[in-house]
Every structure is written in C-alpha cells, then in structure tokens.
Scaffold this active site. Structure first.
Site, PDB file in Angstrom:
ATOM      1  N   ASP A  27    -111.270 -15.596 -58.467  1.00 13.41           N
ATOM      2  CA  ASP A  27    -111.699 -15.115 -59.776  1.00 13.41           C
ATOM      3  C   ASP A  27    -113.167 -15.417 -60.053  1.00 13.41           C
ATOM      4  OD1 ASP A  27    -110.887 -13.539 -61.869  1.00 13.41           O
ATOM      5  OD2 ASP A  27    -110.289 -15.212 -63.151  1.00 13.41           O
TER       6      ASP A  27
ATOM      7  N   ARG B 220    -113.947 -12.206 -69.956  1.00 13.96           N
ATOM      8  CA  ARG B 220    -114.833 -11.557 -70.927  1.00 13.96           C
ATOM      9  C   ARG B 220    -115.425 -12.577 -71.896  1.00 13.96           C
ATOM     10  NH1 ARG B 220    -109.925  -7.896 -72.817  1.00 13.96           N
ATOM     11  NH2 ARG B 220    -109.530  -8.238 -70.591  1.00 13.96           N
TER      12      ARG B 220
ATOM     13  N   ASP C  70    -105.594 -15.720 -71.119  1.00 18.33           N
ATOM     14  CA  ASP C  70    -105.782 -15.190 -69.774  1.00 18.33           C
ATOM     15  C   ASP C  70    -106.807 -14.066 -69.741  1.00 18.33           C
ATOM     16  OD1 ASP C  70    -105.370 -15.132 -67.053  1.00 18.33           O
ATOM     17  OD2 ASP C  70    -103.631 -13.810 -67.150  1.00 18.33           O
TER      18      ASP C  70
ATOM     19  N   LYS D 104    -100.224 -17.946 -66.041  1.00 17.14           N
ATOM     20  CA  LYS D 104     -99.835 -16.907 -65.085  1.00 17.14           C
ATOM     21  C   LYS D 104     -98.558 -17.319 -64.357  1.00 17.14           C
ATOM     22  CE  LYS D 104    -104.555 -15.380 -63.903  1.00 17.14           C
ATOM     23  NZ  LYS D 104    -104.448 -13.953 -64.245  1.00 17.14           N
TER      24      LYS D 104
END
Length: 462
Positions: free
Chosen positions: A249, A312, A308, A238
C-alpha cells in the site's frame, strides 16, 4: 554480468536472436540448414508469441535463437529470454520481424529482474548486447522499475515509514537534493493533521518526507506518493485476505520516488518537490475512529466514514501543502481503491485529470512508452456520495458505486482551481508471473508519466 551491456564491450562471440511470427516462419526456415529444420520440427516451434528455441551448430554449441513475437507488443518480445536461455551474451540479429530496439531491450531488462533481498538468486540472467544509445535509453527506465519493485516487495518490517524516508534521503544524496521530514507530533505543529491522525496508532511514527531539487527559476513540479507502509484498515479492520498484501500500500510512494529519480537523472529543467506521507494504518487505543471529524491542512472538516479509506486522508494534506508552492503541475500516485481494479483490472492504472489536454497527453505518452493508462472521469455530481451531516464532507460514503471516482473527487477538493493535476490510482502489483512481469511489486504508470514530463519540459541545455 549485467542483463544489458554495451555491444562495444561485449565478447566477440554473440549468439544472434531472430524475431519471427507465424507468417514469416516459412521464410526463416529456408535460411536454416537441414539439421536445424529437423530440430525445429522435433520441438514443435510454430513462432507463437513468447515461444523460443535455441538452435545448435554442427558441434552442438548455441548458434542462433528464434523467438516468436507479436510485433504490436515489442516490450514482451524478449522478456522471457533472460531467465530461459543459457547464460551467455546474445544480440538481436538483423532480419526477421522488426522490433523497436529500445522496447525490446527494456523488455529483456524487466524480464531479468529478481528480488534477492532475502534469498540468493536461483540463477544469473542471460545478457543482451545493445548499442550505446539503446543502453543509455533503457538503463534509467529499467532501474526505476526495479526500484519500485524492490520497495514494494520489501515486507513492512523492513519498509516502514522510517525506511521509506531513508530511501528518499538516499535518492536525495545521489542527486544533491535537499530532504527534510516532519515526524510524529511535529506533523501537528506543522499543520499536517490528517497524516498524523491516520498514523498515530502505530508504534512507528508517521512522517511527511519532502525532497526539493532544481533551480528556483524553473517551472515548479510537485510529485506526491501515498506511503501507507501497511494498511490493516484501522478500526474498520480488513479481512485476512484483504490484509495479506497490504505491504504494497506504499506502492504510490514507490512510483513517486522512482519518477522523481528519473526527472533528476534526466536533468529536466524543473523545480521539483517530492512529497511522501509515510504511515502505518494500525489499531491501538488511540486509533482514528469512525465518526470522528478531522480538520485538514486546507481547512476542510472531514467526517471519518471509514478508517480504511485512509490513503486519501494522508494524501490530502500533502496535496494541499504541494499546492501552496504554486506549482505548474502536480501529480500523485496511489494504490487508492479496489474499485479501480474492479473497473479496469490489474494492468491498467486509472488516470484522473482536471485538464483535458494534459490528460490526453498522458494517455498518448503511455501508448508511446508501452505503459498504458486509462482515463476515468471526475464526474462531479458524484460528490454528493461524500456528503456529511456534520462536516464539510466525508472521506467515504455508504454507496459502493464509483469508488475510484469518488476517491479522486475527494482529492480534487485539495487542488486549487486552475492548477493542472493528474492522479493515478495504480495497482503496483502483478498477481502472477508473466514474461517481464514477475509476481510481486510492479511499476505501472512511471514510464508513461516520465515520457509526458520529457515532452513537456525537454532536456536542460548543457
């Protein structure tokens, strides 16, 4: 003193708070004496929502508070007052614009929150006296919100995978639940390959934490939360701006922990499983690389298009494991995509569901709880955006379109057909200070889903 107390134990002298709006202000003025009306005029009070004024008595002591409200938003009605009124004990006065007492008291409690782990609170909040029933309804919800905020606000150095696991163990001890975890290479032995793959590059070992509670004869409920304690983006690193707030997060995990706590405290008749995959997405010599293929717990081969898109990946193994328990319902929370924020902004969590009636019930519960959700579709033609040339599918794709939907579609592949499932893509953060919503970590969707579970399961007989 707590921000909320039972009126029966409150001091004798309570300062009344009267809610009003511009339409009712003339009638309110008529009840005031001449000095108080002059005080109102001198301070320009016009009953706009969020405005407030403290009226003194003849001796100059606090006598009465007028607060401008929007009757359609009772949660915000009193939210600014705990930190703006002088310390003391107040109560919502009879008359004035009617407010839902539970929502008003909850707004007060949320407005009194302060994160004090690293610095002393600048001041103590004012206290609101309420009846016992209101206090009993509000305290668990306020505590759950404070828990989410505390967990999300804590920097990663003090809230890594191990510390997140300790928070779950603390919750389990409080409710006599069983807690176990798989740490480091134990994840591979137990067949949680994607959780391990995402977290293996960090010096802090990845883990999956499981809490189990309730009687075996009750309906099974699985709650899953994304616990990425810091997300560098991995080798798809990032930018500095994108990485700045990535301590948050693990906000999905914080939501899942708080909801599990509410379920256990309310003694809902369910067999509860809480699952939190806790990792740091870091960079080192053994970091997960773009182009690798990982075979998940469910047996699907996944090509890593973008490191990134890690949330999931850790969720899919946990969802697959949760589904193996054949629950009646599975819910997951995740700070999953920036696309959801682009679509809905910071205040509205994106709700996905594979059961229309269940999703509509969740939306309705969110309205009742003043904790709004907004449903986005599981538009299955978009599955093609995750096609892979060498694996069953990829974890991301080249298109920037429909990012929240494609992420949800990825997760849906790990939920068996016929198993009701809700997925919340939540921001878990306030970008700026607002009454009742201080800058920093925020619970978005916890009250809504708890209201849904209360409606679905009711309370356990005494």
């Amino acid at each position: 003193m707590s921000a909320l107390i039972d009126r029966s134990s409150a001091p004798r002298h309570l300062v009344g708070i009267e809610a009003t709006d511009a339409r009712h202000l003339p009638a309110v003025r008529k009840k005031l004496d001449a000095a108080q009306r002059r005080w109102l005029d001198a301070n320009g009070f016009d009953a706009r929502p969020g405005s407030a004024i403290l009226l003194p008595d003849a001796q100059g002591r606090p006598a009465h508070v007028l607060v401008g409200v929007d009757a359609a938003d009772p949660l915000a009605a009193l939210a600014a007052l705990p930190m703006s009124l002088p310390e003391g004990v107040y109560q919502l006065a009879a008359g004035g614009t009617p407010l839902d007492p539970v929502q008003a008291a909850l707004g007060w409690a949320l407005g009194a929150y302060q994160f004090t782990r690293y610095r002393k609170a600048p001041r103590a909040p004012a206290t609101l006296a309420v009846d016992g029933a209101t206090l009993a309804a509000v305290q668990p919800l306020a505590a759950a919100t404070a828990l989410v905020r505390d967990l999300v606000n804590t920097p990663t150095e003090d809230m890594g995978p191990e510390q997140l696991g300790k928070a779950i163990k603390h919750l389990g001890k409080a409710h006599k639940a069983k807690v176990r975890d798989w740490v480091g290479d134990e994840l591979l032995k137990a067949n949680f390959p994607t959780i391990h793959a995402v977290g293996r590059a960090s010096h802090r070992e990845p883990r999956l934490v499981e809490l189990s509670w309730g009687k075996s004869e009750h309906p099974k409920l699985v709650i899953v939360g994304k616990g990425v304690c810091f997300d560098t983006g991995g080798l798809d690193l990032k930018s500095a701006d994108g990485m700045r707030w990535m301590k948050k997060d693990m906000g999905g995990a914080a939501h899942a922990i708080a909801l599990a706590g509410l379920v256990m405290q309310a003694q809902l008749p369910v067999r509860l499983t809480l699952l939190v995959p806790a990792v740091e997405n870091a960079v080192s010599g053994n970091a997960l690389r773009p182009g690798e293929v990982v075979v998940t717990r469910a047996g699907h081969s996944v090509e890593i298009d973008n490191t990134d898109a890690e949330g999931r990946l850790v969720l899919c193994d946990a969802l697959a494991y949760g589904a193996e328990q054949q629950p009646e319902l599975i819910i997951d929370f995740a700070t999953l995509t920036g696309a959801a924020r682009v679509a809905l902004g910071p205040d509205l969590p994106a709700l996905f569901g594979n059961d229309d009636a269940l999703a509509e019930a969740a939306l309705a519960a969110g309205k009742t709880a003043a904790d709004p959700l907004w449903r986005l579709p599981l538009w299955r033609p978009y599955r093609k955006m995750l096609d892979s040339g060498i694996a069953d599918f990829a974890n991301a794709g080249p298109s920037r379109h429909a990012g929240a939907i494609t992420a949800a579609l990825y997760l849906e592949r790990f939920v068996p057909d016929g198993l009701p499932w809700l997925h919340l893509d939540t921001y878990a953060w306030n970008d700026a200070d607002r009454p009742g919503r201080p800058r920093g970590g925020e619970a978005m969707g916890v009250r809504a889903l708890f209201a849904l579970l209360q409606q679905r399961y009711g309370k356990r007989p005494a």
